[in-house]
Structure formats: C-alpha cells, structure tokens
Design a protein around this motif. Structure first.
Motif, PDB file in Angstrom:
ATOM      1  N   ILE A  35       0.851  -1.198   0.000  1.00 29.44           N
ATOM      2  CA  ILE A  35       0.000   0.000   0.000  1.00 29.44           C
ATOM      3  C   ILE A  35       0.880   1.238   0.000  1.00 29.44           C
ATOM      4  N   GLY A  36       0.369   2.273  -0.611  1.00 29.18           N
ATOM      5  CA  GLY A  36       1.078   3.554  -0.614  1.00 29.18           C
ATOM      6  C   GLY A  36       0.175   4.666  -0.135  1.00 29.18           C
ATOM      7  N   ASP A  37       0.786   5.720   0.416  1.00 23.22           N
ATOM      8  CA  ASP A  37       0.042   6.938   0.773  1.00 23.22           C
ATOM      9  C   ASP A  37      -1.125   6.612   1.696  1.00 23.22           C
ATOM     10  N   TRP A  38      -0.800   5.950   2.796  1.00 25.00           N
ATOM     11  CA  TRP A  38      -1.836   5.326   3.623  1.00 25.00           C
ATOM     12  C   TRP A  38      -2.096   6.053   4.936  1.00 25.00           C
ATOM     13  N   GLY A  39      -1.086   6.601   5.598  1.00 28.49           N
ATOM     14  CA  GLY A  39      -1.265   7.113   6.973  1.00 28.49           C
ATOM     15  C   GLY A  39      -1.853   8.511   7.028  1.00 28.49           C
ATOM     16  N   TYR A  40      -3.086   8.643   6.504  1.00 20.49           N
ATOM     17  CA  TYR A  40      -3.666   9.980   6.302  1.00 20.49           C
ATOM     18  C   TYR A  40      -4.206  10.561   7.608  1.00 20.49           C
ATOM     19  N   ASP A  41      -4.231  11.893   7.679  1.00 15.30           N
ATOM     20  CA  ASP A  41      -4.734  12.571   8.893  1.00 15.30           C
ATOM     21  C   ASP A  41      -6.175  12.153   9.200  1.00 15.30           C
ATOM     22  N   ASP A  42      -7.004  12.170   8.126  1.00 10.96           N
ATOM     23  CA  ASP A  42      -8.378  11.695   8.272  1.00 10.96           C
ATOM     24  C   ASP A  42      -8.385  10.232   7.841  1.00 10.96           C
ATOM     25  N   PRO A  43      -8.502   9.316   8.799  1.00 12.39           N
ATOM     26  CA  PRO A  43      -8.267   7.904   8.458  1.00 12.39           C
ATOM     27  C   PRO A  43      -9.461   7.172   7.864  1.00 12.39           C
ATOM     28  N   PHE A  44     -10.539   7.882   7.496  1.00 15.76           N
ATOM     29  CA  PHE A  44     -11.756   7.221   7.023  1.00 15.76           C
ATOM     30  C   PHE A  44     -11.449   6.268   5.853  1.00 15.76           C
ATOM     31  N   ARG A  63      -1.105 -15.509   2.762  1.00  9.21           N
ATOM     32  CA  ARG A  63      -0.294 -15.281   3.965  1.00  9.21           C
ATOM     33  C   ARG A  63       1.022 -14.670   3.496  1.00  9.21           C
ATOM     34  N   PRO A  64       1.062 -13.341   3.471  1.00 10.60           N
ATOM     35  CA  PRO A  64       2.210 -12.700   2.822  1.00 10.60           C
ATOM     36  C   PRO A  64       3.506 -12.893   3.603  1.00 10.60           C
ATOM     37  N   GLN A  65       4.591 -12.909   2.857  1.00 13.66           N
ATOM     38  CA  GLN A  65       5.918 -12.918   3.495  1.00 13.66           C
ATOM     39  C   GLN A  65       6.445 -11.510   3.673  1.00 13.66           C
ATOM     40  N   ALA A  66       5.728 -10.521   3.124  1.00 11.34           N
ATOM     41  CA  ALA A  66       6.124  -9.118   3.321  1.00 11.34           C
ATOM     42  C   ALA A  66       4.935  -8.208   3.042  1.00 11.34           C
ATOM     43  N   LEU A  67       4.895  -7.108   3.779  1.00 11.15           N
ATOM     44  CA  LEU A  67       4.072  -5.957   3.406  1.00 11.15           C
ATOM     45  C   LEU A  67       5.031  -4.889   2.913  1.00 11.15           C
ATOM     46  N   PHE A  68       4.611  -4.137   1.894  1.00 16.38           N
ATOM     47  CA  PHE A  68       5.385  -2.964   1.470  1.00 16.38           C
ATOM     48  C   PHE A  68       4.578  -1.720   1.815  1.00 16.38           C
ATOM     49  N   MET A  69       5.187  -0.814   2.542  1.00 12.65           N
ATOM     50  CA  MET A  69       4.570   0.456   2.899  1.00 12.65           C
ATOM     51  C   MET A  69       5.302   1.515   2.061  1.00 12.65           C
ATOM     52  N   LEU A  70       4.633   1.982   0.996  1.00 15.25           N
ATOM     53  CA  LEU A  70       5.343   2.706  -0.068  1.00 15.25           C
ATOM     54  C   LEU A  70       5.447   4.210   0.143  1.00 15.25           C
ATOM     55  N   GLY A  71       5.399   4.637   1.397  1.00 14.81           N
ATOM     56  CA  GLY A  71       5.695   6.034   1.704  1.00 14.81           C
ATOM     57  C   GLY A  71       4.472   6.916   1.842  1.00 14.81           C
ATOM     58  N   ASP A  72       4.705   8.145   2.341  1.00 15.68           N
ATOM     59  CA  ASP A  72       3.645   8.954   2.924  1.00 15.68           C
ATOM     60  C   ASP A  72       2.951   8.078   3.967  1.00 15.68           C
ATOM     61  N   ASN A  73       3.838   7.581   4.862  1.00 15.31           N
ATOM     62  CA  ASN A  73       3.391   6.677   5.913  1.00 15.31           C
ATOM     63  C   ASN A  73       2.636   7.450   6.990  1.00 15.31           C
ATOM     64  N   TRP A  74       3.079   8.664   7.244  1.00 16.34           N
ATOM     65  CA  TRP A  74       2.368   9.513   8.212  1.00 16.34           C
ATOM     66  C   TRP A  74       2.192  10.913   7.647  1.00 16.34           C
ATOM     67  N   TYR A  75       0.959  11.244   7.341  1.00 16.32           N
ATOM     68  CA  TYR A  75       0.604  12.636   7.059  1.00 16.32           C
ATOM     69  C   TYR A  75       0.379  13.338   8.398  1.00 16.32           C
ATOM     70  N   GLY A  76       0.544  14.634   8.403  1.00  7.91           N
ATOM     71  CA  GLY A  76       0.196  15.429   9.582  1.00  7.91           C
ATOM     72  C   GLY A  76       1.142  15.195  10.742  1.00  7.91           C
ATOM     73  N   GLU A  77       0.629  15.510  11.910  1.00 10.13           N
ATOM     74  CA  GLU A  77       1.478  15.504  13.101  1.00 10.13           C
ATOM     75  C   GLU A  77       1.657  14.089  13.650  1.00 10.13           C
ATOM     76  N   LEU A  78       2.900  13.765  14.022  1.00  7.67           N
ATOM     77  CA  LEU A  78       3.198  12.498  14.692  1.00  7.67           C
ATOM     78  C   LEU A  78       3.784  12.845  16.063  1.00  7.67           C
ATOM     79  N   ALA A  79       2.890  13.361  16.922  1.00  6.34           N
ATOM     80  CA  ALA A  79       3.347  13.798  18.259  1.00  6.34           C
ATOM     81  C   ALA A  79       3.834  12.582  19.036  1.00  6.34           C
ATOM     82  N   GLY A  80       5.022  12.722  19.622  1.00  4.82           N
ATOM     83  CA  GLY A  80       5.607  11.590  20.356  1.00  4.82           C
ATOM     84  C   GLY A  80       6.532  10.736  19.490  1.00  4.82           C
ATOM     85  N   GLY A  81       6.581  11.018  18.196  1.00  3.24           N
ATOM     86  CA  GLY A  81       7.521  10.310  17.304  1.00  3.24           C
ATOM     87  C   GLY A  81       7.307   8.805  17.328  1.00  3.24           C
ATOM     88  N   ALA A  82       8.364   8.075  17.683  1.00  6.25           N
ATOM     89  CA  ALA A  82       8.287   6.605  17.715  1.00  6.25           C
ATOM     90  C   ALA A  82       7.311   6.114  18.780  1.00  6.25           C
TER      91      ALA A  82
END
Ligand SMILES: [Fe+2]
Ligand SMILES: [Zn+2]
Length: 324
Positions: A35-44, A63-82
C-alpha cells in the motif's frame, strides 16, 4: 516514450474474473501485499482500504511474506515520534500481525520528510530499531531479498526525496541533502553492479519516475535512476505518491512501472489518460498484490473492497502478459 507492446493484452479479448486471475498463480508462490500513501490525517478511507486488504487476504488465504509500505506513511502531526499512539491505532491494528505475520518493509515519502513536531524520518527509523514491531526500515535506503530461503527477487529500497535546488520548502519540510543524494546514488549503483543472485531485480521508493497522475514524471529520477534501471535491467519499480493506481510500460524499456498510491489519502485526478500512456491508470482507492514464483511475477491492483482492477504477469527476461 512510446508505450511498450512487448506486453500482450489478454484482457482486451474479454475480462477475466478476479478469481480466474487469482488462481492462475502458482500455489507455492511467495506473496507480498503493498500500500502507498496510507497514513492519512483523516483515516476514514485508510480504514476502508485496510479492511479490504484484510478481507482479501482472508478470502484468498494469502499469507504474505512481506508488506510494502510505499511512503507517505504519516501525514500530519506524529506527536511523540516513535511513541505516538498512531503507530498502534493506524499501523499495528489496521494491518495486524494476526493477518500479516511478516516484516513491513517501508520507504519514506515527502510527508514523512517533515518535522512535525520532530523529524518523522527519525521517528520511523527509531520505531524500526525498537524491534517491537514488524515495521522494517534499517536505513533510508537498504537491500533485502524474498523469499528468505532461495530468494527470487532482490529488492533495493530507495529514498526518493530529492533536494529541490532553489525550490521553496515549507518550514517543516525537508529532503535528502545533495551529499546524501550522491551517497545513495553511489550505493545504488554498487548494489546493481553486484552479480545477480536472483532471477528478478526490483526497486521500491515513494516517488514515481513516470506517472500519469498530477505529480507527473520526475526529472531528477529520470536523470539519476532511469539510466540505471535500463543498464542493469531492473524488472520492476514500485512507487506511490500519486494517489491513484497505475501500471506503465515503455517500448524498449526493461522495467515495469507499478504505482500503488490508493492506501487512504485523498485521491487525485489523472493528468494523462491511460489510453495515451498505459496500459493502466485509475483514480481509485486500493492496494496491490505481488506473487513471486520462479516462473513468473504476478502483479495485481485491487480496489478497496478487494476486487481486481488490473493484473499482469512477467516472466524472467521481461516477457509480460496483461491478464485483466
Ligand atoms: Fe501522498
Ligand atoms: Zn507523496
């Protein structure tokens, strides 16, 4: 460039059902979901696509051997970081280990390259280092191979956040420095020069080299990366960034360009129609499924309900067939 006709288009003879295209694959294949461009501020929309992804995996016993997270993983604020609660609520819970017991290989997008409030790049690297998650990002650019035993595909995960000379950035946005850009490019070519140990070679990154979406073709990636794709015969390039789904082929070009940007952020209207440059581009939410076997790669785009949008196979050496 002209569209490639090395691909034969079975689909033009009549559409295959999603099940037919699915069962055509080798049952011993290694499966990857992307999936790409997934971590949107409005998660609807993100939540709907994630539910579709989970349902698809269950329905087809993927049963996948991998997920690919293709970036724009977090839009908006990520307060607290990790330590942000978003990691649990909008990564771990939406793509759970109960369905996806595998590493989630991630690359960085432009929305990750923001200090909001601190560097989200650093947060994502730290979350991976913590070792408490499937989230996998050992560095901003890195190499891995799938499957782990007798690998079929070497993946080079790259950072496509190129410096913008003279470009005005918002205060919170940043990019690779020119020095990092040069370091990565040297690393990339060193990796490409190594003797090939797998039948396939693939690259994943966030920004597309070529796109029918509004971001369009990327002049820096065309200059820096595309000649290497050609020279070292990269079989597959997977990206996101434009919020749509695409598959582009070009005559004489060894690489299949596969874009999966429908993971949850607001969709974009295409700038180039796939009838002009394709074979496939669609403004739609969805995710992607890559099946790897020694005989062929199968690539599929699915919509948010898990219905097949587009599928192709590619044998080693580049002969491809569009299935749907
Ligand atoms: Fe995006
Ligand atoms: Zn982006």
């Amino acid at each position: 460039m002209r569209q490639s006709f090395a691909f034969s288009a079975v689909a033009s003879l009549g559409s295959l059902s999603s099940m037919a295209a699915f069962v055509a694959s080798d049952p011993s294949a290694t499966e990857v979901l992307a999936i790409g461009d997934w971590g949107y501020d409005d998660p609807f929309a993100q939540e709907k696509v994630a539910a579709g992804l989970r349902g698809y995996a269950k329905q087809h016993s993927v049963r996948p051997q991998a997920l690919f997270m293709l970036g724009d993983n977090w839009y908006g604020e990520l307060a607290g970081g990790a330590h942000s609660p978003r990691w649990q609520s909008h990564f771990e819970d939406l793509y759970p280990a109960t369905d996806f017991a595998c590493p989630a290989y991630a690359v960085l997008g432009n929305h990750d390259y923001q200090r909001w409030p601190e560097s989200k790049v650093d947060a994502e690297l730290e979350y991976a280092r913590s070792g408490k998650s499937r989230w996998t990002m050992p560095a901003r650019w890195y190499r891995f191979a799938l499957p782990a035993k007798n690998p079929l595909v070497t993946f080079l995960a790259l950072d496509s956040n190129m410096p913008k000379p003279g470009g005005k950035e918002k205060a919170r946005d940043f990019t690779l420095t020119p020095e990092e850009q040069a370091q990565q490019l040297a690393w990339f070519e060193t990796e490409l020069r190594r003797p090939r140990t797998t039948p396939y070679l693939a690259v994943i990154a966030h920004h597309p080299v070529y796109s029918d979406g509004p971001h369009g073709d990327h002049p820096v990636l065309i200059k820096d990366w595309d000649p290497l794709f050609r020279k070292y015969k990269v079989d597959l390039f997977m990206a996101g960034h434009d919020h749509d789904m695409q598959h582009l082929e070009f005559e004489g070009h060894p690489t299949t360009f596969f874009l999966s940007g429908g993971g949850g952020a607001d969709l974009y209207t295409l700038k180039v129609e796939p009838s002009q440059r394709g074979p496939y581009a669609q403004k739609v939410y969805g995710f992607s499924h890559l099946s790897l076997s020694a005989k062929e790669l199968t690539l599929r785009h699915l919509d948010e309900s898990g219905n097949l949008l587009h599928a192709l196979t590619r044998a080693p050496g580049g002969k491809g067939t569009i299935l749907s």
